[in-house]
Scaffold this active site. Structure first.
Site, PDB file in Angstrom:
ATOM      1  N   LYS B  78       0.851  -1.191   0.000  1.00 16.63           N
ATOM      2  CA  LYS B  78       0.000   0.000   0.000  1.00 16.63           C
ATOM      3  C   LYS B  78       0.887   1.242   0.000  1.00 16.63           C
ATOM      4  CE  LYS B  78      -3.987   2.020   2.445  1.00 16.63           C
ATOM      5  NZ  LYS B  78      -4.873   1.974   3.620  1.00 16.63           N
ATOM      6  N   SER B 155      -9.970   2.374   2.499  1.00 18.84           N
ATOM      7  CA  SER B 155      -8.977   3.032   1.680  1.00 18.84           C
ATOM      8  C   SER B 155      -8.020   2.086   0.961  1.00 18.84           C
ATOM      9  CB  SER B 155      -8.151   3.987   2.533  1.00 18.84           C
ATOM     10  OG  SER B 155      -7.361   3.277   3.456  1.00 18.84           O
ATOM     11  N   SER B 179     -10.468   0.253   6.732  1.00 22.69           N
ATOM     12  CA  SER B 179      -9.765   0.342   5.452  1.00 22.69           C
ATOM     13  C   SER B 179      -9.133  -0.950   4.959  1.00 22.69           C
ATOM     14  CB  SER B 179      -8.683   1.418   5.517  1.00 22.69           C
ATOM     15  OG  SER B 179      -9.272   2.694   5.404  1.00 22.69           O
TER      16      SER B 179
END
Lengths: 485, 486, 95
Positions: B78, B155, B179
């Site tokens: 990420k 997210s 997320s």
């Protein structure tokens, strides 16, 4: 009473003042990172990714900074808070990389305490300490390297600070000055801050207001930031208080504002009005957990405490027979006090104090030397005093010996030995010289006997000269007086 | 033979050990997959050269028998994790071109275990968002999309999509309010947010420090266990990381769950809950019951206040955490006449709408005169929410809920765009867990009538991820979600 | 607590963000919508409830006072938009 009263047209006004002092903590590494606190390195060399506010970087608290704060708190006779919390103080500035300063707000590490200051009229006064909290220092912006740019160096960013906040207990510039000197002396004794105001390792914010004598409560105060010497702090208080009185006497009002002290004029000017005051949005620092101190930890710090100036001074007066004044002068600086104690060990302490504060300090001054660089060691100063007290040399010779010591760093016993400076106490030898002088000056003998008493000094001087200064002046004096009776 | 990229970490690792194929071959297969599937916009930076270099080293390690727990396994990272010399932007314009000179603790651990990094994964800007639409690099397309492009969730949308589409063996995610779990549910993969303090936050771009946690996003439960074991552990560089022993999470898989008390919170079944989601939740309950688990009705009375609490605390911390993005030391600078103009210009140009919104709310709730009414109040309610869980765990060992009240919705959905609160409401089942600091996993349980994955959430006691893994492995076997994919 | 336009401007400045004049009204409205929504919390009785600062039940661990980082000005300045003579540079700071 050392309070300052300003007489106005309509009333008498008293000065109210409180101080906030930032003290840089002595530690090897920064408060929240492993970068060095060393002063004077090349720009941005003592900077970790944490100090530079890089993304994802987290603070870790330096144990030494906690220790130093607790130690200072104990030195301020203050309550050590076993529970304290860090908080973020949010504002934007070029030398504040994270956009916030990690500080303490609601729960500081040290609570209320007090410091006793000595005033010129011989009285003492207790100044209340509101709190001491720890926080990180900012970096430095340099504005004079280019016309259109500022330069940012983060070497200082993250160095540990102790912010000490006093109660509004000062009633005159003198009291504030005495407090600052005392505080500096305490932190230096403890080794928690080097106390150098001119280098910025100790910085002072001054809060001033005035009120009519007898009035209750406080009027609006103004704050002066970063006043960097004891003298300037005293000047700032006096001039700001006078300004307030003038404004009030002319029917005006004082607005709460931040002002800047100008050392060149001694006056203050407005820096920031209240409506432009920062909104710091303090909140508990989520990257750090609460700081919890155990009784054992506090006891451990206590065990490391050194004797502080007040205690040392009292001991010097009581046990070594120093005058209060001499003890105060000697104890202001720990190195001086330590030097004195070493020199006085086994000798006449009062005489050592006289030598120290007289010829010794004069010599350092003249040679522009720090105590630690003195050519005359504490042991040798003690020996010199001993030579005088035990009548091996007289006072006059001692001064000559001291001069040699100051040049060569030599041992006074050896100097006296080598140069044959031992004083003559053999009465037979002295008597021979006295007789010689009396025989050689019949006119003066007659004049003396006729009542010109001040000629005694001339006779003594002649004998001392003949003895090359080594005769014991007390014996010479007594003998001449006897013989010319 | 199954495509290499379809293998789980456990399967690939065994095959690599047996030299059935090399780490370089496995990595190349993933690189091909990435090339083929750029339309999903899962990666914002591809680093094939880095991955191949690492794979070569892994092959040597296998040859010498010195292989680590993730040796030769290609991962996606990420973009919130700082990776040394590899651009890290948190998918924000304000971090344009930023190349960290340091490595996050979690990615260091993954590298030390032998993993390779295929690239940086798309996400909502600074992890603020629930649909990956706030990314400066554009939204991620959910690989389950049919005619209309659907969101991958957020997210960690890039992570979820990349795992679902076999564009990496597994990915790292972070979870501040859901997320990891919500995009995992939207994309039909398994993700766990461990207990707060389990994984170090050092080197992960901060959103809300008291809520952020790193975690793995994987093809199945076992992979989550393998990866979480590598990612976990006390880190002296993160003062909030916990000095708690890390058990072997894999050892909990396939354990008997007979007699395990499963808590079912009544507040998670509000009126109007999507019937299909409610039905899958019931199905999950039945599966556990059939294995001898005991179902216990519990109450988490402050559930309804979790969202407003979260939307005070998270923006407050974010407003402060994002103050460092000022155009001075890294990232985007838009010059101005004076320093303040430079700050304002850089930040106004550098942050997207949602990030600005949250910075402003956070600034407001912390400002003088409002702190007590908003921030302090929220902290108090946060304690009550945590206490709810502590009370519930007196009666049960683990809690089962849906992960999200919705399935993946279309990109650019108007009702979501019209009012930011509508988007925030999607976090309703996930935020409480962050506020309480507890571990929780989302795992896929089935497909909706329109063929979209649905996930269930397992919430454990603090530092009891083991019970989550135990329960999840039972549910996974019974739901047989991955088998259904073939 | 409804907030007004001035507050929106002040909050924007505190955040060092610029809101265009034609966006101020929308921002104000949205702000109020959000605040109304979070004010649900006022329904909760929090008398005698301590604020939760951290979910960690432990205390802070302290670091030993050792220099472990530094002499890396190049790495610190690596990503700087502008730097000169080893310093970060910015437009002139005015008080």
């Amino acid at each position: 009473m050392t309070g300052m009263i300003i007489e106005g047209k309509t009333a008498s006004w008293e000065v109210i003042c409180g101080l906030e002092i930032h003290c840089q903590i002595i530690s090897k590494s920064k408060m929240f990172s492993g970068a060095s606190t060393h002063y004077g390195s090349d720009a941005n060399e003592n900077v970790s990714f944490v100090d530079a506010g890089m993304p994802g970087m987290l603070p870790t608290l330096n144990e030494r900074c906690v220790y130093q704060a607790v130690k200072t708190g104990l030195g301020l006779n203050a309550k050590i808070n076993k529970y304290s919390e860090f908080a973020r103080k949010n504002y934007f500035y070029a030398d504040l990389p994270q956009g916030y300063q990690i500080s303490q707000f609601k729960y500081p590490i040290v609570g209320e305490g007090h410091v006793t200051v000595d005033l010129s009229d011989g009285t003492t006064k207790d100044i209340g300490i509101e709190r001491l909290h720890i926080e990180q220092d900012a970096g430095k912006s340099i504005h004079d390297m280019a016309p259109d740019k500022s330069f940012i160096d983060l070497n200082r960013a993250g160095v540990g600070l102790m912010e000490i906040v006093t109660k509004p207990d000062f009633r005159s510039p003198e009291e504030a000055g005495a407090f600052l000197r005392k505080l500096r002396s305490i932190v230096r004794y403890l080794g928690t801050c080097d106390g150098n105001m001119d280098e910025g390792s100790m910085r002072c914010d001054v809060n001033v207001s005035v009120r009519k004598v007898g009035e209750e409560g406080y009027r609006t105060r103004c704050e002066m930031k970063n006043v960097n010497s004891v003298k300037f702090v005293m000047q700032a208080i006096e001039n700001e208080a006078k300004r307030h009185v003038e404004v009030y006497e002319n029917g005006g009002n004082i607005e709460q504002e931040t002002r800047q002290f100008d050392p060149s004029t001694g006056l203050t000017k407005v820096m920031r009005k209240k409506e432009f005051a920062h909104d710091y949005r303090y909140f508990p620092e989520p990257d750090l957990l609460p700081l919890v101190l155990t009784d054992d930890y506090i006891a451990k710090v206590k065990a490391d405490m050194v004797e502080l100036p007040d205690a040392k001074r009292a001991r010097f007066v009581k046990e070594l027979g120093l005058t209060a004044y001499d003890a105060a002068v000697i104890c202001e600086n720990k190195d001086t006090a330590d030097f004195f104690e070493k020199a006085a060990k086994g000798h006449d302490a009062k005489k050592v104090a006289n030598w120290l504060m007289g010829d010794f300090f004069a010599m350092l001054n003249e040679k522009k030397l720090e105590l630690k660089d003195s050519p005359v060691s504490a042991e040798n100063l003690g020996k010199l005093v001993e030579l005088v007290t035990s009548n091996v040399i007289n006072g006059k010779t001692a001064k000559d010996v001291f001069e040699i010591m100051a040049e060569t760093g030599g041992d006074p016993e050896k100097i006296v030995e080598e140069k044959g400076l031992k004083q003559v106490t053999d009465t037979g030898a002295i008597e021979a010289l006295v007789d010689e002088v009396i025989a050689s000056a019949p006119d003066n003998v007659a004049a003396y006997k006729a009542g010109k008493n001040n000629l005694l000094g001339w006779f003594v001087g002649q004998v001392m000269k003949k003895s090359q200064g080594k005769a014991n002046p007390a014996i010479v004096n007594k003998m001449i007086a006897e013989k010319l009776k | 033979m199954t495509k290499l990229t379809e293998l789980t970490i456990a399967q690939a690792r065994d095959a690599l050990k047996k030299k059935e194929f090399s780490a370089v071959e496995l990595t190349k297969a993933y690189i091909d997959e990435m090339n083929d599937k750029r339309k999903y916009n899962a990666y914002v930076l591809e680093t094939p050269d880095v991955a191949l270099e690492q794979a070569k080293k892994s092959d040597e390690k296998y040859a010498h028998g010195t292989d680590g727990a993730l040796e030769g396994i290609p991962l996606g990272i990420k973009d919130l994790y700082c990776t040394k010399d590899i651009r890290t932007t948190a998918c924000s314009h304000i971090l344009d071109g930023f190349e960290p000179q340091y490595e996050s603790t979690v990615t260091s651990k993954l590298l030390n275990a032998g993993a390779g990094f295929l690239g940086k994964l798309n996400m909502d800007e600074f992890a603020m968002g629930g649909s990956n639409e706030t990314s400066y690099y554009g939204p991620v397309v959910n690989p389950w999309s049919k005619d209309v492009p659907l969101v991958a969730g957020g997210s960690s949308g890039g992570s979820a999509a990349a795992v679902a589409a076999n564009m990496c063996a597994a990915a790292t995610g972070t979870d501040t309010g859901g997320s990891i779990r919500q995009p995992s549910a939207f994309c039909g993969i398994t993700g766990i947010k461990p207990t707060y303090g389990r994984c170090s936050r050092y080197g992960i771009v901060a959103f809300a420090s008291s809520l952020d946690q790193a975690g793995p996003m994987c093809k199945d439960v076992r992979d989550c266990a393998i990866m979480l074991n590598v990612m976990s552990g006390y880190d002296p560089k993160d003062s909030t990381s916990a000095k708690v022993e890390v058990p072997n999470f894999e050892s909990f898989l396939n354990q008997d769950i007979k007699g395990l008390k499963i808590g079912i919170p009544s507040e998670y079944r509000p009126e109007g809950l999507n019937a299909e989601i409610a039905a899958f939740w019931d199905k999950g309950i039945e599966m556990l019951k059939a294995r001898g688990a005991e179902i216990v009705n519990i109450s988490l009375p402050h559930t309804k206040y979790a969202l407003p609490t979260y939307y005070i605390i998270a923006p407050a911390e974010a407003s402060s955490n994002l103050a460092r993005y000022d155009g001075l030391r890294y990232g985007l600078r838009v010059n101005g006449e004076h320093l303040d103009n430079m700050y304002i210009n850089s930040r106004t140009a550098g942050f997207g709408t949602e990030v600005k919104r949250r910075i402003m709310i956070g600034t407001y709730v912390l400002s003088a005169g409002y702190y007590d009414a908003y921030y302090l109040k929220a902290q108090k309610v946060r304690r009550l929410i945590r206490q709810d869980f502590l009370n519930a765990f007196e009666k049960c060992d683990i809690i089962l809920t849906p992960t999200s009240p919705v399935t993946a919705f279309p990109i650019g959905d108007e009702s979501m765009l019209e009012n930011p609160i509508n988007m925030w409401l999607n976090d309703v089942f996930t935020v409480s867990v962050n506020l309480a600091g507890l571990p929780a996993m989302s795992l896929p349980i089935g497909l909706s009538h329109d063929g979209l994955p649905l996930g269930l959430q397992l919430i454990g006691k603090a530092f009891d991820e083991g019970t989550i893994f135990k329960t999840a492995s039972a549910l996974e076997q019974d739901a047989a979600f991955r088998k259904g994919l073939k | 607590m409804a907030i007004d336009r001035e507050t929106v401007r002040r909050v924007a400045f505190l955040s060092r963000l610029k809101i265009d004049d034609d966006k101020i009204e929308d921002t104000e409205e949205e702000f109020n919508k959000i605040l109304n929504w979070v004010e649900q919390l006022n329904e909760v009785n929090t008398d005698n409830v301590e604020p939760l600062v951290s979910v960690n039940d432990t205390n802070l661990t302290l670091r030993q006072d050792e220099v472990t980082e530094g002499n890396q000005a190049a790495a610190i300045l690596k990503n700087a938009p502008q730097a000169q003579y080893g310093y970060f540079t910015v437009p002139k700071v005015v008080e």
